[in-house]
Design an enzyme around this catalytic site. Sequence first.
Site, PDB file in Angstrom:
ATOM      1  N   GLU A  89       0.817  -1.207   0.000  1.00  9.69           N
ATOM      2  CA  GLU A  89       0.000   0.000   0.000  1.00  9.69           C
ATOM      3  C   GLU A  89       0.852   1.259   0.000  1.00  9.69           C
ATOM      4  OE1 GLU A  89      -3.776  -1.927   2.417  1.00  9.69           O
ATOM      5  OE2 GLU A  89      -3.124   0.098   2.848  1.00  9.69           O
ATOM      6  N   CYS A 335      -1.256   5.697  10.761  1.00 10.83           N
ATOM      7  CA  CYS A 335      -0.128   4.921  11.271  1.00 10.83           C
ATOM      8  C   CYS A 335      -0.562   3.622  11.930  1.00 10.83           C
ATOM      9  CB  CYS A 335       0.629   5.781  12.284  1.00 10.83           C
ATOM     10  SG  CYS A 335       1.991   4.957  13.082  1.00 10.83           S
TER      11      CYS A 335
END
Length: 379
Positions: A89, A335
Amino acid sequence: MTAAPASVRLFQTHEMEALRRDRRLDPQVFRKLRNDLLKKFESDEAVLEKYPVAEAIELHSLKLYQRMDSEIDGATKLLFETESGMLIESVILRIATGRTTLCVSSQIGCAAACDFCATGKMGIAKNLATEEILDQVVQAGQILRGEDRRLSNIVFMGMGEPLHNEVNVTEAIELLTAPDHFARSPSTVLVSTVGVPAGMLRLAKRFPNLNLALSLHSADQTTREKIIPLGKKASLAQLHDAIHEIQTIQDREFMIEYLMLRDVNDSAKDADRLIDWIGDLRVHVNLIPYNTIEASPHLHASSRPVIESFADILKASGLKTTVRYSLGNDIEAACGQLIRQENRQRAMQARRTESESDSHVGFLDVRQVVDGLESQKNK
């Protein structure tokens, strides 16, 4: 003379030159093609129309598998399929200031095994090839061109530890900054690491204007080793010495990333330890709110008041400090959140079908872009 293969790869110089000679093309043809694709990010269709020879070139090494756009902010998650069938990704971050940052992955999975990180929980890393790193940039750039936006910054803060794939990451940066390829300034590129001192120094020497960041997360050696097992291989003293040496090479601030974990590293004493550890280093500290992951139920995010109080202590000592908040929460782009069940299944299948040890891979993590990168450009 060696004949050109039926199709050649865009970033393979020898293959491209063999194709040029085989087709008896003017050398300027490929220069213009690279200019249009790698600097202007023109669409594949436009490139194929302008340069018929492009039909013999593999313009991409990754297949865009899925795109997810945040409904609450300017984040876009791009899911790519590699030739090995695994998924990686990248994340496009459209900042409110008008800047646009691309967060790229350098590995499939990660061997650092950080306690707070989804990627680190999921398997041994497999390195991405140089062309796979660069194709993330090409395809994101093409998307942004369609929006009439420019790609401002590229950060190696996605899946994997960049300095565990140092050869390919270094080559990718070489091409990102090469005048005949992407022609980007090194000051628009940032590499984040959990701490590989020798690799950090090599990058700084090779690219003096490159931005570097350390995922520190604690200035206490015991605490850091608990949340970052790799911390056992490089002590806080060694990391401090490495940054000090780097700053004799680079005339720029060093980024320090600090994930705020409740009752782990967020006390006033922890702030004082961080101040003492930094000492006279020229740094910018980024405090990062934690995004919980299922694999680490014992870790919790610090409250916003605690984070702000921690930041105030750092600022009062004279440290440049920024509190960063997530983009892309609704698409799991923030994150530590980039995990996909499909990649688990593919990794399990790979274990059954592949004999090579580096096939045991899997999972995804994208860290938020470091605030303050833009301010480094002209230093």
